[in-house]
Design a protein around this motif. Structure first.
Motif, PDB file in Angstrom:
ATOM      1  N   PRO A 570      14.170 103.955  62.165  1.00 39.38           N
ATOM      2  CA  PRO A 570      13.756 103.423  63.475  1.00 39.38           C
ATOM      3  C   PRO A 570      12.594 104.247  64.032  1.00 39.38           C
ATOM      4  O   PRO A 570      12.442 105.430  63.700  1.00 39.38           O
ATOM      5  CB  PRO A 570      15.021 103.578  64.338  1.00 39.38           C
ATOM      6  N   ALA A 571      11.762 103.620  64.850  1.00 39.78           N
ATOM      7  CA  ALA A 571      10.600 104.325  65.393  1.00 39.78           C
ATOM      8  C   ALA A 571      11.006 105.523  66.235  1.00 39.78           C
ATOM      9  O   ALA A 571      10.340 106.548  66.237  1.00 39.78           O
ATOM     10  CB  ALA A 571       9.745 103.360  66.215  1.00 39.78           C
ATOM     11  N   GLU A 572      12.121 105.392  66.975  1.00 40.25           N
ATOM     12  CA  GLU A 572      12.580 106.483  67.833  1.00 40.25           C
ATOM     13  C   GLU A 572      13.593 107.341  67.083  1.00 40.25           C
ATOM     14  O   GLU A 572      14.495 106.832  66.408  1.00 40.25           O
ATOM     15  CB  GLU A 572      13.216 105.939  69.109  1.00 40.25           C
ATOM     16  N   GLY A 573      13.419 108.657  67.203  1.00 39.64           N
ATOM     17  CA  GLY A 573      14.359 109.569  66.566  1.00 39.64           C
ATOM     18  C   GLY A 573      15.652 109.674  67.358  1.00 39.64           C
ATOM     19  O   GLY A 573      15.716 109.347  68.548  1.00 39.64           O
ATOM     20  N   GLN A 574      16.683 110.121  66.691  1.00 39.97           N
ATOM     21  CA  GLN A 574      17.992 110.292  67.324  1.00 39.97           C
ATOM     22  C   GLN A 574      18.362 111.769  67.340  1.00 39.97           C
ATOM     23  O   GLN A 574      18.241 112.463  66.336  1.00 39.97           O
ATOM     24  CB  GLN A 574      19.064 109.497  66.573  1.00 39.97           C
ATOM     25  N   LEU A 575      18.830 112.234  68.499  1.00 41.64           N
ATOM     26  CA  LEU A 575      19.224 113.626  68.682  1.00 41.64           C
ATOM     27  C   LEU A 575      20.599 113.657  69.322  1.00 41.64           C
ATOM     28  O   LEU A 575      20.837 112.959  70.311  1.00 41.64           O
ATOM     29  CB  LEU A 575      18.220 114.348  69.579  1.00 41.64           C
ATOM     30  N   SER A 576      21.479 114.447  68.745  1.00 42.48           N
ATOM     31  CA  SER A 576      22.818 114.591  69.331  1.00 42.48           C
ATOM     32  C   SER A 576      23.055 116.050  69.659  1.00 42.48           C
ATOM     33  O   SER A 576      22.742 116.930  68.861  1.00 42.48           O
ATOM     34  CB  SER A 576      23.889 114.090  68.358  1.00 42.48           C
ATOM     35  N   VAL A 577      23.568 116.288  70.857  1.00 41.13           N
ATOM     36  CA  VAL A 577      23.925 117.635  71.304  1.00 41.13           C
ATOM     37  C   VAL A 577      25.389 117.589  71.710  1.00 41.13           C
ATOM     38  O   VAL A 577      25.762 116.880  72.646  1.00 41.13           O
ATOM     39  CB  VAL A 577      23.053 118.087  72.489  1.00 41.13           C
ATOM     40  N   VAL A 578      26.226 118.322  70.980  1.00 36.75           N
ATOM     41  CA  VAL A 578      27.680 118.259  71.200  1.00 36.75           C
ATOM     42  C   VAL A 578      28.197 119.669  71.425  1.00 36.75           C
ATOM     43  O   VAL A 578      27.895 120.579  70.643  1.00 36.75           O
ATOM     44  CB  VAL A 578      28.395 117.622  69.989  1.00 36.75           C
ATOM     45  N   LEU A 579      28.990 119.843  72.489  1.00 38.54           N
ATOM     46  CA  LEU A 579      29.641 121.115  72.779  1.00 38.54           C
ATOM     47  C   LEU A 579      31.131 120.855  72.910  1.00 38.54           C
ATOM     48  O   LEU A 579      31.549 120.050  73.756  1.00 38.54           O
ATOM     49  CB  LEU A 579      29.092 121.727  74.068  1.00 38.54           C
TER      50      LEU A 579
END
Length: 682
Positions: A570-579
């Motif tokens: 996909p054109a947009e990247g995916q970022l996940s931040v989990v705590l």
């Protein structure tokens, strides 16, 4: 308002007398000068034609002289080779091929040259290249040429058996040799006389050329003296009539503070410019210079093009002057000029154009130049102050929106870090070694980088920007290669600015703590998630590319939209931040992106560029050892440093903070798929 306008040449004469139309009387006024100039041109043309013709003939004579001299030499070379052949025969030896070749070559050259001297033709020159030899035309030359021909013709006939084959007899050789010995002196004498005749012809032509040139110069000088006499007499009369007007113009142009000059329809500067014009342009201008050539080194190409179009409009009489005054592209121009000390300075000038018309014809434009540098700088300062005030107000409002506990924690950490930086800088004396200075700079650099990250995570733009500027100054010291304690003297000033702004936040936090109760814990997962999300959005927008992830952790992870689409992402990247806690109950912070992943080859190439290792050392490292270098201080794959990457401090600082908390930093990455940083708290 009335003004005396500068005029030039014929314009000055016209200013002192009533205007009249050109006609036969005007031509008659300058008739003597025009006739003299015409004669001058005719003299020059005549001398030029004679010079050309005589030079052409001299070139021909030079060829004749050279080739006649060659004939003399060739005749002796033929006689010499006959003697060599006879000596070889007498010794009972075989004839040398090179001796026969020399005989035949010489006889051939002499024969074709002899024909060319008589009839003209193209023959080999002295360098072997073909030249055209004109036939001899003088009576003496023809007589000598006939004498040579009489001697050579039987000679050449006797040489034929030797020239046509190798089976000639001793009698044939003896006959040719006998004729050569009998007539060689006579042939040599005729050849010498022929050479002397051609040289005399060339010398006579050179003498004619000198006479033509001398006569032409004398006539030209006489004619020039006549023109000069007439011209000076008329100038004296004209100058007496306009001297008063010229002096008035000079006084006006020397006293006005503005730049004043006339612009011709050909875009050239008029003959007189005010003294201030040279000062405003930062250079000495000359009458007749092209106005746009002067501007071309001082303004942008677009401004130059717009100015040219605007001037063309003003020279068009059908265009109303009042209607185009508002579109003047040079009403405010930024120029880089040299001051009196030769230093380059920035100056703002305003150009104003007014028509100078003669009836319906626009003869000139009167250009007025004013220095508006102080006005522009004052406006810029006012705009800067307004912008700074707006930013500080925005930052204060942002601080009010931040949870008090979070703000207090930030202020405490920031104040402690900045004071540590202050102690580092002040404790380094001017006598400290370069290693000590660099160690202090590196310590300050790491603390300022951490402070910048904290400020950015809370959206405190002014603090983050000031910290980035401070970082840049520290980086200059690290890169200079000659860091000294004295170089640190200028750094406490920006540090003091940061401390004062942090102090203002501290006072604001103390006031709020007495008025408001915190709505939730500052270190709760929800607060951290909010701060990290705000930081990710701010970093992405500031870098103006697809996505830039959390500072230094994943800033190099996500590709551009075009690169992602090219590999089916996909054109947009995916970022996940989990705590949160893992299955074993240990808390961990996971940051994962679906970007290009870590490429050991790219890291290996960057290490080689930085000079940390040589190619042989890098070849011996495993990919895991290579990738481990991304956590070392100073390593970065960013091409240029920005507020969010490129300093080579981010991952180094992350690892140091993780270790100080007693946690572990784990990294996993698959090239082309993802990169994941995981902080595990024990």
């Amino acid at each position: 308002m009335s003004a005396v306008l500068p005029v030039h040449g014929a314009d000055r004469i016209a200013a002192a007398r009533p205007t009249r139309k050109a006609g036969p009387g005007l031509f008659g006024k300058y008739r003597e000068i025009i006739i003299a100039v015409a004669f001058f041109l005719l003299f020059d043309l005549g001398v030029l034609v004679l010079n050309f013709y005589t030079s052409f003939k001299i070139d021909q004579d030079t060829v004749t002289i050279n080739l006649s001299g060659r004939q003399r030499y060739v005749s002796q070379r033929v006689a010499r080779t006959l003697l060599e052949l006879d000596a070889t025969r007498a010794a009972g030896l075989f004839y040398k091929p090179e001796t026969l070749a020399e005989l035949r070559s010489g006889a051939k050259i002499f024969q074709i040259s002899q024909v060319a001297f008589r009839e003209g033709g193209t023959i080999p020159g002295g360098d072997g290249k073909p030249v055209y030899l004109h036939p001899v035309t003088s009576s003496r030359g023809r007589e000598l040429e006939e004498k040579v021909e009489v001697l050579w013709k039987p000679y050449f006939a006797l040489l034929q058996p030797l020239l046509t084959g190798d089976n000639f007899t001793q009698q044939e050789l003896a006959a040719a040799l006998a004729y050569s010995q009998a007539h060689n002196s006579e042939l040599l004498g005729a050849a010498n006389d022929f050479v002397t005749e051609t040289q005399q012809i060339g010398a006579s032509r050179a003498s004619v050329l000198r006479m033509v040139q001398t006569g032409g110069i004398v006539l030209a000088l006489l004619n020039f003296a006549f023109i000069l006499f007439k011209f000076l007499r008329r100038l004296k009369t004209s100058d007496a009539a306009i001297e008063a007007a010229t002096e008035e113009n000079r006084e006006i142009l020397a006293s006005v503070r503005e730049g004043l000059f006339l612009l011709t329809p050909g875009h050239q500067l008029g003959s007189q410019l005010s003294r201030s014009t040279h000062v405003l342009f930062g250079k000495t201008l000359a009458p007749g210079q092209n106005f746009f050539e002067v501007l071309s080194t001082m303004v942008s190409l677009k401004a130059l093009t717009d100015a040219r179009d605007y001037v063309e409009l003003l020279f068009s009489p059908h265009v109303k002057e009042q209607l185009v005054q508002g579109i003047n592209p040079l009403s405010e121009v930024e120029l880089t000029v040299a001051n009196r000390l030769g230093q380059q300075t920035t100056r703002y000038l305003s150009f104003h154009f007014n028509r100078v018309q003669d009836g319906a014809t626009v003869r000139h434009l009167l250009v007025t130049v004013q220095d508006i540098t102080q006005k522009v700088e004052l406006q810029a300062r006012l705009a800067g102050e307004r912008q700074r005030s707006q930013k500080e107000l925005s930052m204060m409002l942002k601080a009010f929106e931040t949870e008090p506990a979070m703000m207090r924690a930030f202020v405490e950490r920031a104040e402690a870090s900045l004071l540590e930086v202050n102690d580092l800088l002040r404790s380094t004396s001017s006598a400290a070694s370069e290693i000590q200075v660099l160690k202090a700079v590196d310590g300050a650099y790491r603390r300022i980088h951490a402070f910048k990250g904290d400020a950015a995570s809370l959206g405190l733009e002014i603090l983050a920007t000031l910290a980035h500027q401070f970082e840049s100054e520290l980086q200059k010291l690290k890169d200079s290669g000659a860091a000294t304690g004295d170089a640190l003297l200028a750094l406490p000033l920006p540090l003091e600015d940061l401390l004062s702004k942090v102090g203002a936040f501290k006072a604001l936090g103390q006031k709020r703590s007495g008025e408001d109760a915190p709505s939730r814990q500052a270190n709760s997962p929800e607060s951290l998630h909010t701060a990290l999300s705000q930081l990710a959005a701010e970093v992405a927008s500031d870098c103006e590319i697809a996505i830039q992830l959390l500072r230094n952790a994943v800033v190099h992870g996500v590709e551009t939209p075009a690169s992602r689409q090219a590999v089916g992402k996909p054109a947009e990247g995916q970022l996940s931040v989990v705590l949160g806690p893992d299955e074993a109950g240990q808390w961990q912070l996971t940051v994962r992106d679906d970007g290009a992943g870590l490429n050991a080859a790219d890291v290996r190439r960057r290490l080689l560029e930085l000079g940390w290792y040589n190619a042989e050392q890098l070849q011996s490292f495993s990919d895991k050892q290579i990738v481990a270098n991304i956590f070392k201080p100073g390593f970065s794959t960013a091409g240029t440093a920005s507020r969010h990457a490129g300093r080579g401090v981010g991952l180094d600082l992350v690892q140091a903070n993780v270790q100080s908390l007693g946690a572990r930093l784990l990294l996993s990455s698959t090239p082309g798929q993802h990169t994941e940083f995981r902080v595990v708290f024990s």
